[in-house]
Design an enzyme around this catalytic site. Sequence first.
Site, PDB file in Angstrom:
ATOM      1  N   LYS A  43       0.823  -1.200   0.000  1.00 21.04           N
ATOM      2  CA  LYS A  43       0.000   0.000   0.000  1.00 21.04           C
ATOM      3  C   LYS A  43       0.862   1.257   0.000  1.00 21.04           C
ATOM      4  O   LYS A  43       0.414   2.336  -0.345  1.00 21.04           O
ATOM      5  CB  LYS A  43      -0.867   0.044   1.278  1.00 21.04           C
ATOM      6  CG  LYS A  43      -1.767  -1.122   1.469  1.00 21.04           C
ATOM      7  CD  LYS A  43      -2.508  -0.954   2.828  1.00 21.04           C
ATOM      8  CE  LYS A  43      -3.052  -2.247   3.317  1.00 21.04           C
ATOM      9  NZ  LYS A  43      -3.525  -2.142   4.721  1.00 21.04           N
ATOM     10  N   GLU A  99       7.826   2.522  -5.825  1.00 17.68           N
ATOM     11  CA  GLU A  99       7.896   1.997  -4.459  1.00 17.68           C
ATOM     12  C   GLU A  99       7.997   3.139  -3.465  1.00 17.68           C
ATOM     13  O   GLU A  99       8.522   4.205  -3.782  1.00 17.68           O
ATOM     14  CB  GLU A  99       9.154   1.115  -4.313  1.00 17.68           C
ATOM     15  CG  GLU A  99       8.887  -0.365  -4.238  1.00 17.68           C
ATOM     16  CD  GLU A  99       8.267  -0.824  -2.906  1.00 17.68           C
ATOM     17  OE1 GLU A  99       7.533  -0.040  -2.267  1.00 17.68           O
ATOM     18  OE2 GLU A  99       8.515  -1.962  -2.527  1.00 17.68           O
ATOM     19  N   ASP A 100       7.528   2.904  -2.269  1.00 18.81           N
ATOM     20  CA  ASP A 100       7.693   3.895  -1.213  1.00 18.81           C
ATOM     21  C   ASP A 100       9.135   3.905  -0.697  1.00 18.81           C
ATOM     22  O   ASP A 100       9.781   4.927  -0.631  1.00 18.81           O
ATOM     23  CB  ASP A 100       6.709   3.639  -0.058  1.00 18.81           C
ATOM     24  CG  ASP A 100       6.706   2.180   0.415  1.00 18.81           C
ATOM     25  OD1 ASP A 100       7.425   1.335  -0.168  1.00 18.81           O
ATOM     26  OD2 ASP A 100       5.970   1.881   1.373  1.00 18.81           O
ATOM     27  N   ILE A 101       9.634   2.698  -0.365  1.00 18.82           N
ATOM     28  CA  ILE A 101      10.937   2.639   0.303  1.00 18.82           C
ATOM     29  C   ILE A 101      11.689   1.372  -0.101  1.00 18.82           C
ATOM     30  O   ILE A 101      11.081   0.324  -0.299  1.00 18.82           O
ATOM     31  CB  ILE A 101      10.742   2.692   1.841  1.00 18.82           C
ATOM     32  CG1 ILE A 101      12.077   2.725   2.582  1.00 18.82           C
ATOM     33  CG2 ILE A 101       9.872   1.540   2.352  1.00 18.82           C
ATOM     34  CD1 ILE A 101      11.942   3.120   4.055  1.00 18.82           C
ATOM     35  N   ASP A 103      14.444  -0.965   1.404  1.00 19.37           N
ATOM     36  CA  ASP A 103      15.127  -1.259   2.675  1.00 19.37           C
ATOM     37  C   ASP A 103      16.227  -2.285   2.368  1.00 19.37           C
ATOM     38  O   ASP A 103      17.315  -1.916   1.933  1.00 19.37           O
ATOM     39  CB  ASP A 103      14.059  -1.764   3.654  1.00 19.37           C
ATOM     40  CG  ASP A 103      14.580  -2.022   5.050  1.00 19.37           C
ATOM     41  OD1 ASP A 103      15.633  -1.466   5.410  1.00 19.37           O
ATOM     42  OD2 ASP A 103      13.946  -2.774   5.810  1.00 19.37           O
ATOM     43  N   GLY A 105      16.064  -4.356  -0.088  1.00 21.39           N
ATOM     44  CA  GLY A 105      16.080  -4.471  -1.545  1.00 21.39           C
ATOM     45  C   GLY A 105      15.409  -5.738  -2.060  1.00 21.39           C
ATOM     46  O   GLY A 105      15.202  -5.885  -3.263  1.00 21.39           O
ATOM     47  N   THR A 107      12.297  -6.818  -1.865  1.00 20.75           N
ATOM     48  CA  THR A 107      10.994  -6.606  -2.500  1.00 20.75           C
ATOM     49  C   THR A 107      11.167  -6.115  -3.934  1.00 20.75           C
ATOM     50  O   THR A 107      10.563  -6.659  -4.870  1.00 20.75           O
ATOM     51  CB  THR A 107      10.155  -5.574  -1.703  1.00 20.75           C
ATOM     52  OG1 THR A 107      10.043  -6.032  -0.357  1.00 20.75           O
ATOM     53  CG2 THR A 107       8.774  -5.407  -2.312  1.00 20.75           C
ATOM     54  N   LYS A 131      17.072   3.103   2.304  1.00 19.18           N
ATOM     55  CA  LYS A 131      18.004   2.979   3.431  1.00 19.18           C
ATOM     56  C   LYS A 131      19.249   2.267   2.903  1.00 19.18           C
ATOM     57  O   LYS A 131      19.346   1.041   2.977  1.00 19.18           O
ATOM     58  CB  LYS A 131      17.385   2.152   4.554  1.00 19.18           C
ATOM     59  CG  LYS A 131      16.153   2.771   5.204  1.00 19.18           C
ATOM     60  CD  LYS A 131      15.633   1.844   6.303  1.00 19.18           C
ATOM     61  CE  LYS A 131      14.303   2.301   6.822  1.00 19.18           C
ATOM     62  NZ  LYS A 131      13.689   1.299   7.727  1.00 19.18           N
TER      63      LYS A 131
HETATM   64  P1  IMP Z   1      12.756  -4.526   1.504  1.00 15.28           P
HETATM   65  O1  IMP Z   1      12.247  -5.724   0.779  1.00 15.28           O
HETATM   66  O2  IMP Z   1      13.550  -4.906   2.725  1.00 15.28           O
HETATM   67  O3  IMP Z   1      13.487  -3.543   0.636  1.00 15.28           O
HETATM   68  O4  IMP Z   1      11.512  -3.841   2.156  1.00 15.28           O
HETATM   69  C1  IMP Z   1      10.696  -3.016   1.493  1.00 15.28           C
HETATM   70  C2  IMP Z   1       9.398  -2.871   2.262  1.00 15.28           C
HETATM   71  O5  IMP Z   1       9.585  -2.877   3.689  1.00 15.28           O
HETATM   72  C3  IMP Z   1       8.789  -1.555   1.957  1.00 15.28           C
HETATM   73  O6  IMP Z   1       8.004  -1.610   0.788  1.00 15.28           O
HETATM   74  C4  IMP Z   1       7.987  -1.260   3.202  1.00 15.28           C
HETATM   75  O7  IMP Z   1       6.723  -1.859   3.103  1.00 15.28           O
HETATM   76  C5  IMP Z   1       8.755  -1.919   4.312  1.00 15.28           C
HETATM   77  N1  IMP Z   1       9.609  -0.985   5.072  1.00 15.28           N
HETATM   78  C6  IMP Z   1      10.950  -1.064   5.232  1.00 15.28           C
HETATM   79  N2  IMP Z   1      11.418  -0.063   5.992  1.00 15.28           N
HETATM   80  C7  IMP Z   1      10.346   0.689   6.323  1.00 15.28           C
HETATM   81  C8  IMP Z   1      10.187   1.883   7.115  1.00 15.28           C
HETATM   82  O8  IMP Z   1      11.119   2.484   7.668  1.00 15.28           O
HETATM   83  N3  IMP Z   1       8.910   2.349   7.224  1.00 15.28           N
HETATM   84  C9  IMP Z   1       7.851   1.728   6.657  1.00 15.28           C
HETATM   85  N4  IMP Z   1       7.953   0.625   5.896  1.00 15.28           N
HETATM   86  C10 IMP Z   1       9.192   0.098   5.737  1.00 15.28           C
HETATM   87 MG    MG Z   2       6.116  -1.247   0.440  1.00 13.40          MG
END
Ligand code: IMP
Ligand code: MG
Length: 178
Positions: A43, A99-101, A103, A105, A107, A131
């Site tokens: 979302k 994407e919003d964020i 983290d 990587g 996702t 991040k």
């Molecule tokens: P990744 O797969 O670790 O890159 O995570 C990505 C997903 O983790 C994002 O799409 C968010 O849904 C969630 N996420 C990671 N860090 C944060 C944060 O600081 N705030 C809110 N959501 C986060």
């Molecule tokens: Mg997300």
Amino acid sequence: MSDTEPEVLISEEEIQTRVLELAAEISSDYSDADDLVMIGVLKGSFIFLADLSRRLSIPRTIEFIAVSSYGTGSVSTGAVRLVMDVRGNIEGKHVLIVEDIVDTGHTLKYLIGLLESHKPASVRTAALVRKAERAEVDVDVDYLGFDIPDKWVVGYGLDYAEQNRTLPYIGIVKPTDT
Ligand code: IMP
Ligand code: MG
């Protein structure tokens, strides 16, 4: 839940300025493409996608995809799960994942692979924040808003346990489950 107000990390004004810059860059890069499909990752990307898409000066369509990796807290469960696939046909089209964020990587990497299997003309990525120090996999963000420190952030679509998504700024909260 966090009981204090999030501490402002990126102000509403800074976000709006950056979104405008990214939109100009995207509009210029895709000026020859008449089939750009922006795919928002639910979302968290809904506000960024809404603002970014409305600032573009080129034709575009909107799709959504939903994945889940975190449950409701802030501790990663590792695996990425597809919750809802795109509805439209993206074969032969230019795809921009929004994407919003980013983290770890995981996702984004998963999404790129998944969408590439639909044989689009190209796949690029846009993310509001990243991040960088948390990266576990190598994944390119073509249009990045801001690099941020390793803190849990909320607002502008981002949540902590579904709270604070609609804040106009990006703020830092202290998770209580880590
Ligand atoms: P990744 O797969 O670790 O890159 O995570 C990505 C997903 O983790 C994002 O799409 C968010 O849904 C969630 N996420 C990671 N860090 C944060 C944060 O600081 N705030 C809110 N959501 C986060
Ligand atoms: Mg997300």
